[in-house]
Design an enzyme around this catalytic site. Sequence first.
Site, mmCIF file in Angstrom:
data_model
loop_
_atom_site.group_PDB
_atom_site.id
_atom_site.type_symbol
_atom_site.label_atom_id
_atom_site.label_comp_id
_atom_site.label_asym_id
_atom_site.label_seq_id
_atom_site.Cartn_x
_atom_site.Cartn_y
_atom_site.Cartn_z
ATOM 1 N N SER A 1 -50.915 -93.289 19.293
ATOM 2 C CA SER A 1 -50.351 -93.374 17.937
ATOM 3 C C SER A 1 -49.359 -92.256 17.695
ATOM 4 C CB SER A 1 -51.508 -93.265 16.942
ATOM 5 O OG SER A 1 -51.032 -93.031 15.644
ATOM 6 N N PHE B 1 -57.568 -101.238 23.808
ATOM 7 C CA PHE B 1 -57.364 -101.128 22.351
ATOM 8 C C PHE B 1 -58.638 -100.694 21.634
ATOM 9 C CE2 PHE B 1 -54.273 -104.533 23.449
ATOM 10 C CZ PHE B 1 -53.129 -103.972 22.928
ATOM 11 N N TYR C 1 -59.935 -89.313 13.708
ATOM 12 C CA TYR C 1 -59.304 -90.477 14.340
ATOM 13 C C TYR C 1 -58.088 -90.040 15.156
ATOM 14 C CZ TYR C 1 -55.860 -94.135 14.813
ATOM 15 O OH TYR C 1 -54.881 -94.946 15.335
ATOM 16 N N ARG D 1 -41.616 -94.576 6.867
ATOM 17 C CA ARG D 1 -42.298 -94.907 8.128
ATOM 18 C C ARG D 1 -41.445 -95.899 8.904
ATOM 19 N NH1 ARG D 1 -44.789 -91.436 6.233
ATOM 20 N NH2 ARG D 1 -47.034 -91.213 5.870
ATOM 21 N N LYS E 1 -57.107 -89.857 19.532
ATOM 22 C CA LYS E 1 -55.916 -90.318 20.261
ATOM 23 C C LYS E 1 -55.365 -89.186 21.140
ATOM 24 C CE LYS E 1 -56.001 -94.507 18.811
ATOM 25 N NZ LYS E 1 -56.473 -95.538 19.756
ATOM 26 N N ASP F 1 -64.903 -107.315 23.468
ATOM 27 C CA ASP F 1 -64.838 -106.925 22.051
ATOM 28 C C ASP F 1 -66.272 -106.937 21.530
ATOM 29 O OD1 ASP F 1 -62.222 -107.316 19.781
ATOM 30 O OD2 ASP F 1 -64.290 -107.028 19.095
ATOM 31 N N ASP G 1 -70.376 -103.845 23.896
ATOM 32 C CA ASP G 1 -70.095 -102.579 23.234
ATOM 33 C C ASP G 1 -69.792 -101.576 24.350
ATOM 34 O OD1 ASP G 1 -70.199 -100.086 22.057
ATOM 35 O OD2 ASP G 1 -71.959 -100.523 20.838
ATOM 36 N N GLY H 1 -58.968 -107.876 18.072
ATOM 37 C CA GLY H 1 -58.448 -107.124 16.923
ATOM 38 C C GLY H 1 -56.995 -107.479 16.630
ATOM 39 N N TYR I 1 -47.765 -95.940 19.089
ATOM 40 C CA TYR I 1 -47.271 -96.899 18.097
ATOM 41 C C TYR I 1 -46.870 -96.190 16.824
ATOM 42 C CZ TYR I 1 -50.751 -99.699 20.728
ATOM 43 O OH TYR I 1 -51.540 -100.275 21.675
ATOM 44 N N SER J 1 -67.067 -105.477 16.060
ATOM 45 C CA SER J 1 -67.371 -104.530 14.978
ATOM 46 C C SER J 1 -66.279 -104.538 13.919
ATOM 47 C CB SER J 1 -67.544 -103.113 15.545
ATOM 48 O OG SER J 1 -66.370 -102.704 16.211
#
Length: 336
Positions: free
Chosen positions: A125, A81, A150, A231, A154, A32, A59, A11, A177, A35
């Site tokens: 995040s 990740f 989502y 941001r 996290k 990975d 998966d 990714g 991040y 997807s």
Amino acid sequence: MHKILVTGGLGFIGSHTVVELQNEGFEVFIIDDLSNSTIDVLDKITAITHKKPSFFNIDLKDKIAVTTFFNEHKIDGVIHFAASKAVGESVEKPLKYYENNIDSLIHVLQQMKVRKVNNFIFSSSCTVYGQADELPITENAPIKPAESPYGNTKQIGEEIIKDTTKISELKAIALRYFNPIGAHKSAKIGELPIGIPQNLIPYVTQTAVGIRKELSVFGSDYPTPDGTAIRDYIHVVDLAKAHIVAMQRLLKNNQKKSFEVFNIGTGKGNSVLEIIESFEKVTGKKLNYRLVDRREGDITAAYADTTYANKELGWKAKLSLDEALLSAWKWQKTLK
Ligand code: UFG
């Protein structure tokens, strides 16, 4: 040579981190499921580093496949990740997000516990802070109720990891991040948004190259100097390097607590209009844009206080916003 498993290693952030790990002499194993990535990224990584990482199309929801992988490979540390990351889609398909992001994490942690693989880095995040009451945002800022499934994965992910460190030998670092942007300087790897980009920079570069007609600037009535949202945009290569120092900290047993959290950003906030202005300056391209209503769920401003990461990890973002935007543009031009 330490062996590091990178899940989601093909990714956007994963691939850049694999390159930096290989540059630092680590042996890399990638899991990975393709997807949200393509297999040619493996060849691109190899073209940059002249070393092919071992690749496994697994998966992580498949518990048996994860068990088999850990049975067959002796790993020293894991950088995790692999996760679905589209905020809007997660609102539409919460169960997909909880299954994918949480089951995968649990399967990896279970096998790490069994195999006594004790070094873990989690891709978290700044979304966990929501709209923070104070800026810049420190790691001590309160966690706000998640705006999306989502974001919730996290928060829950961090809790699961923290609880696991309490009952096992696991040592973990969550890197929160801010907004990762840009691409490797070779322009061989970068961000590959599927369909219409949700994030600002891919939308900007696709507009500049003519794939999109016009960029919508979401909201011009925010309480910021120019009315647009702020941001902390960090170059993905700087972000990738933070994973290397975090892994070295774990491998050397230098961590202060079994579960640590670091903000990974530049410490500087930029508005959407500032991004457009900088993009136009560094590329010489005029960007077609229009001010429209705010996007639901967006916050006014977020930028990191990076003092803790600077001090404890000895890490600091080095690349400028201009370099990041130019690298994103160079990358976009290879796609069209
Ligand atoms: N924006 C636009 N037009 C666009 C896209 C974005 O004006 O077409 C604006 C947004 O409103 C926001 C800024 O650009 O003000 C940045 O938006 P992004 O979608 O690039 O990034 P976000 O800050 O919304 O999202 C990022 C990560 C998410 C994470 C979230 C947490 O991409 O994974 O931070 O706040 F959940």
